[in-house]
Enzyme design. Structure first.
Site, PDB file in Angstrom:
ATOM      1  N   ASP A  34      16.038  -9.447  55.217  1.00 23.83           N
ATOM      2  CA  ASP A  34      15.716  -8.023  55.399  1.00 23.83           C
ATOM      3  C   ASP A  34      15.212  -7.819  56.818  1.00 23.83           C
ATOM      4  O   ASP A  34      14.591  -8.715  57.409  1.00 23.83           O
ATOM      5  CB  ASP A  34      14.648  -7.597  54.386  1.00 23.83           C
ATOM      6  CG  ASP A  34      14.676  -6.104  54.097  1.00 23.83           C
ATOM      7  OD1 ASP A  34      14.983  -5.716  52.952  1.00 23.83           O
ATOM      8  OD2 ASP A  34      14.395  -5.307  55.029  1.00 23.83           O
ATOM      9  N   ASP A  60      18.738  -8.550  60.846  1.00 17.55           N
ATOM     10  CA  ASP A  60      19.261  -7.203  61.077  1.00 17.55           C
ATOM     11  C   ASP A  60      20.772  -7.287  60.883  1.00 17.55           C
ATOM     12  O   ASP A  60      21.480  -7.898  61.698  1.00 17.55           O
ATOM     13  CB  ASP A  60      18.916  -6.749  62.503  1.00 17.55           C
ATOM     14  CG  ASP A  60      19.512  -5.386  62.820  1.00 17.55           C
ATOM     15  OD1 ASP A  60      20.235  -4.810  61.975  1.00 17.55           O
ATOM     16  OD2 ASP A  60      19.254  -4.890  63.943  1.00 17.55           O
ATOM     17  N   TYR A 151      27.197   9.293  54.630  1.00 19.86           N
ATOM     18  CA  TYR A 151      26.888   8.300  53.595  1.00 19.86           C
ATOM     19  C   TYR A 151      28.093   8.102  52.671  1.00 19.86           C
ATOM     20  O   TYR A 151      28.472   6.967  52.359  1.00 19.86           O
ATOM     21  CB  TYR A 151      25.665   8.774  52.805  1.00 19.86           C
ATOM     22  CG  TYR A 151      25.174   7.770  51.777  1.00 19.86           C
ATOM     23  CD1 TYR A 151      24.622   6.555  52.161  1.00 19.86           C
ATOM     24  CD2 TYR A 151      25.234   8.057  50.410  1.00 19.86           C
ATOM     25  CE1 TYR A 151      24.153   5.642  51.218  1.00 19.86           C
ATOM     26  CE2 TYR A 151      24.768   7.158  49.461  1.00 19.86           C
ATOM     27  CZ  TYR A 151      24.228   5.949  49.868  1.00 19.86           C
ATOM     28  OH  TYR A 151      23.768   5.053  48.929  1.00 19.86           O
ATOM     29  N   LYS A 155      30.178   4.574  52.174  1.00 16.82           N
ATOM     30  CA  LYS A 155      30.293   3.889  50.886  1.00 16.82           C
ATOM     31  C   LYS A 155      31.763   3.809  50.440  1.00 16.82           C
ATOM     32  O   LYS A 155      32.177   2.818  49.838  1.00 16.82           O
ATOM     33  CB  LYS A 155      29.420   4.579  49.837  1.00 16.82           C
ATOM     34  CG  LYS A 155      27.926   4.449  50.122  1.00 16.82           C
ATOM     35  CD  LYS A 155      27.510   2.982  50.248  1.00 16.82           C
ATOM     36  CE  LYS A 155      26.025   2.777  50.429  1.00 16.82           C
ATOM     37  NZ  LYS A 155      25.643   1.373  50.625  1.00 16.82           N
ATOM     38  N   THR A 186      14.393   4.018  43.564  1.00 15.46           N
ATOM     39  CA  THR A 186      13.968   2.997  44.528  1.00 15.46           C
ATOM     40  C   THR A 186      13.212   3.713  45.654  1.00 15.46           C
ATOM     41  O   THR A 186      13.266   4.948  45.740  1.00 15.46           O
ATOM     42  CB  THR A 186      15.190   2.302  45.167  1.00 15.46           C
ATOM     43  OG1 THR A 186      15.864   3.270  45.989  1.00 15.46           O
ATOM     44  CG2 THR A 186      16.142   1.735  44.125  1.00 15.46           C
TER      45      THR A 186
HETATM   46  N1  LIG Z   1      18.756   4.241  45.409  1.00 15.28           N
HETATM   47  C1  LIG Z   1      19.857   4.860  45.103  1.00 15.28           C
HETATM   48  O1  LIG Z   1      19.844   5.941  44.474  1.00 15.28           O
HETATM   49  C2  LIG Z   1      21.186   4.257  45.478  1.00 15.28           C
HETATM   50  C3  LIG Z   1      22.341   4.791  44.872  1.00 15.28           C
HETATM   51  C4  LIG Z   1      23.574   4.271  45.215  1.00 15.28           C
HETATM   52  C5  LIG Z   1      23.662   3.241  46.131  1.00 15.28           C
HETATM   53  N2  LIG Z   1      22.532   2.753  46.707  1.00 15.28           N
HETATM   54  C6  LIG Z   1      22.714   1.680  47.683  1.00 15.28           C
HETATM   55  O2  LIG Z   1      22.024   0.528  47.252  1.00 15.28           O
HETATM   56  C7  LIG Z   1      21.558  -0.203  48.380  1.00 15.28           C
HETATM   57  C8  LIG Z   1      20.068  -0.455  48.236  1.00 15.28           C
HETATM   58  O3  LIG Z   1      19.422   0.801  48.197  1.00 15.28           O
HETATM   59  P1  LIG Z   1      17.905   0.947  47.752  1.00 15.28           P
HETATM   60  O4  LIG Z   1      17.809   2.239  47.067  1.00 15.28           O
HETATM   61  O5  LIG Z   1      17.449  -0.275  47.101  1.00 15.28           O
HETATM   62  O6  LIG Z   1      17.231   1.119  49.198  1.00 15.28           O
HETATM   63  P2  LIG Z   1      15.820   0.658  49.784  1.00 15.28           P
HETATM   64  O7  LIG Z   1      15.557   1.550  50.934  1.00 15.28           O
HETATM   65  O8  LIG Z   1      14.810   0.533  48.710  1.00 15.28           O
HETATM   66  O9  LIG Z   1      16.146  -0.825  50.322  1.00 15.28           O
HETATM   67  C9  LIG Z   1      17.007  -1.016  51.404  1.00 15.28           C
HETATM   68  C10 LIG Z   1      16.549  -2.251  52.162  1.00 15.28           C
HETATM   69  O10 LIG Z   1      17.454  -2.465  53.252  1.00 15.28           O
HETATM   70  C11 LIG Z   1      16.703  -2.886  54.369  1.00 15.28           C
HETATM   71  N3  LIG Z   1      17.432  -2.632  55.612  1.00 15.28           N
HETATM   72  C12 LIG Z   1      17.645  -1.438  56.213  1.00 15.28           C
HETATM   73  N4  LIG Z   1      18.326  -1.622  57.367  1.00 15.28           N
HETATM   74  C13 LIG Z   1      18.543  -2.937  57.484  1.00 15.28           C
HETATM   75  C14 LIG Z   1      19.185  -3.747  58.464  1.00 15.28           C
HETATM   76  N5  LIG Z   1      19.725  -3.200  59.571  1.00 15.28           N
HETATM   77  N6  LIG Z   1      19.249  -5.077  58.261  1.00 15.28           N
HETATM   78  C15 LIG Z   1      18.688  -5.645  57.172  1.00 15.28           C
HETATM   79  N7  LIG Z   1      18.051  -4.921  56.216  1.00 15.28           N
HETATM   80  C16 LIG Z   1      17.981  -3.586  56.374  1.00 15.28           C
HETATM   81  C17 LIG Z   1      15.406  -2.110  54.281  1.00 15.28           C
HETATM   82  O11 LIG Z   1      14.365  -2.718  55.054  1.00 15.28           O
HETATM   83  C18 LIG Z   1      15.141  -2.133  52.779  1.00 15.28           C
HETATM   84  O12 LIG Z   1      14.352  -3.255  52.425  1.00 15.28           O
HETATM   85  C19 LIG Z   1      21.927   0.629  49.611  1.00 15.28           C
HETATM   86  O13 LIG Z   1      23.116   0.137  50.151  1.00 15.28           O
HETATM   87  C20 LIG Z   1      22.114   2.014  49.043  1.00 15.28           C
HETATM   88  O14 LIG Z   1      23.001   2.772  49.822  1.00 15.28           O
HETATM   89  C21 LIG Z   1      21.291   3.221  46.400  1.00 15.28           C
END
Ligand SMILES: NC(=O)c1ccc[n+]([C@@H]2O[C@H](COP(=O)([O-])OP(=O)(O)OC[C@H]3O[C@@H](n4cnc5c(N)ncnc54)[C@H](O)[C@@H]3O)[C@@H](O)[C@H]2O)c1
Length: 257
Positions: A34, A60, A151, A155, A186
């Site tokens: 992360d 990153d 977004y 995706k 989340t």
């Molecule tokens: N939460 C939702 O409703 C939802 C729905 C559909 C899809 N998603 C997808 O699921 C995935 C996780 O989402 P989430 O809700 O758990 O988000 P979150 O924000 O809780 O977690 C995302 C994590 O990614 C890390 N991150 C961001 N940029 C980064 C980088 N450049 N390098 C490494 N790490 C990095 C952040 O530090 C964080 O820990 C994402 O791809 C999101 O698009 C989420």
């Protein structure tokens, strides 16, 4: 029996964190990669509490040297890589006319380029054992759109990336699939809902099952796709959205009395 090794980007929060816990419960060692190093350490400690090894790494995903180094550190520590979950992602709540090019590039960079770079470098280690499970976090937004074009475009791009990679790697024992969650509770969504009173309730009223997902529900599906049992599943998108994409345009049945 060999202990499998999973590498989870964005493993410090939300779906990535729940996946780290689920894969640890399934007996895997977990690399928690992360950009937020403190969060990676916290989750790696949670993995250790579940009885396997957690390796926290600052990574990153938009930077190829950083990704290459994280994969090399995984190789140095465990000597193998079996599962890649690409959960690092960001969204952007802006409509077409309001999106600056810089915003657009950031969303593409983290969600799409980051996934590509991790797949590229993880592939090398997976090929050594002719075994791999790659699971990309897409979104139901990539299927039906949500008024957030950057977004949704990012995706949707992951579906093409995963399909092509699945074909390329199929004969090498490596599967590639997309998990496409609907709205999930989340930190990413909680932030948005906290800044927009009533949004969560409005959203939940459009989901046929009447609520948003818990990250553990998404992680359970990821754990299946990460398991040895899923070897015949590749090039698939598993939509986990409470019926949002398939049922949203149809009238809902009345609740049972
Ligand atoms: N939460 C939702 O409703 C939802 C729905 C559909 C899809 N998603 C997808 O699921 C995935 C996780 O989402 P989430 O809700 O758990 O988000 P979150 O924000 O809780 O977690 C995302 C994590 O990614 C890390 N991150 C961001 N940029 C980064 C980088 N450049 N390098 C490494 N790490 C990095 C952040 O530090 C964080 O820990 C994402 O791809 C999101 O698009 C989420």
């Amino acid at each position: 029996m060999v202990r499998r090794v999973a590498f989870i980007t964005g493993g410090g929060s939300g779906i990535g964190r729940a996946s780290a816990q689920a894969l640890a419960r399934a007996g895997m060692n977990v690399v928690v990669a992360d950009i937020n190093e403190a969060a990676a350490h916290t989750v790696a400690a949670e993995v250790a509490e579940l009885g396997t090894e957690g390796l926290p790494l600052r990574c990153d995903v938009t930077n190829e040297d950083s990704v290459r180094s994280a994969i090399e550190q995984t190789e140095a520590r465990f000597g193998r890589l079996d599962v890649l979950v690409t959960s690092a992602g960001v969204d952007l709540h802006k409509e077409l006319g309001d999106i600056e090019l810089e915003d657009w590039r950031r969303v593409m960079d983290i969600n799409v380029t980051g996934t590509f770079l991790c797949m590229k470098h993880a592939r090398r280690l997976m090929l050594l054992n002719s075994y791999g499970r790659i699971i990309c976090l897409g979104s139901s937004s990539g299927i039906y759109g949500m008024g957030w074009p950057a977004y949704s475009a990012a995706k949707a791009a992951l579906n093409g990336l995963a399909l092509s990679a699945a074909r390329e790697l199929a004969l090498n024992g490596i599967t590639v699939n997309v998990v496409a969650p609907g709205p999930t509770e989340t930190p990413l969504s909680l932030d948005l809902w906290a800044n927009n009173p009533g949004r969560r309730e409005r959203l939940e009223s459009t989901v046929p099952v009447g609520r948003v997902a818990k990250p553990e529900e998404i992680a359970a599906a990821i754990a299946y796709l990460a398991s040895e049992d899923s070897g015949f599943v590749t090039g698939s998108t598993l939509v986990i959205d409470g019926g949002l994409t398939s049922l949203m345009r149809r009238p809902l049945p009345q609740a049972m009395p």
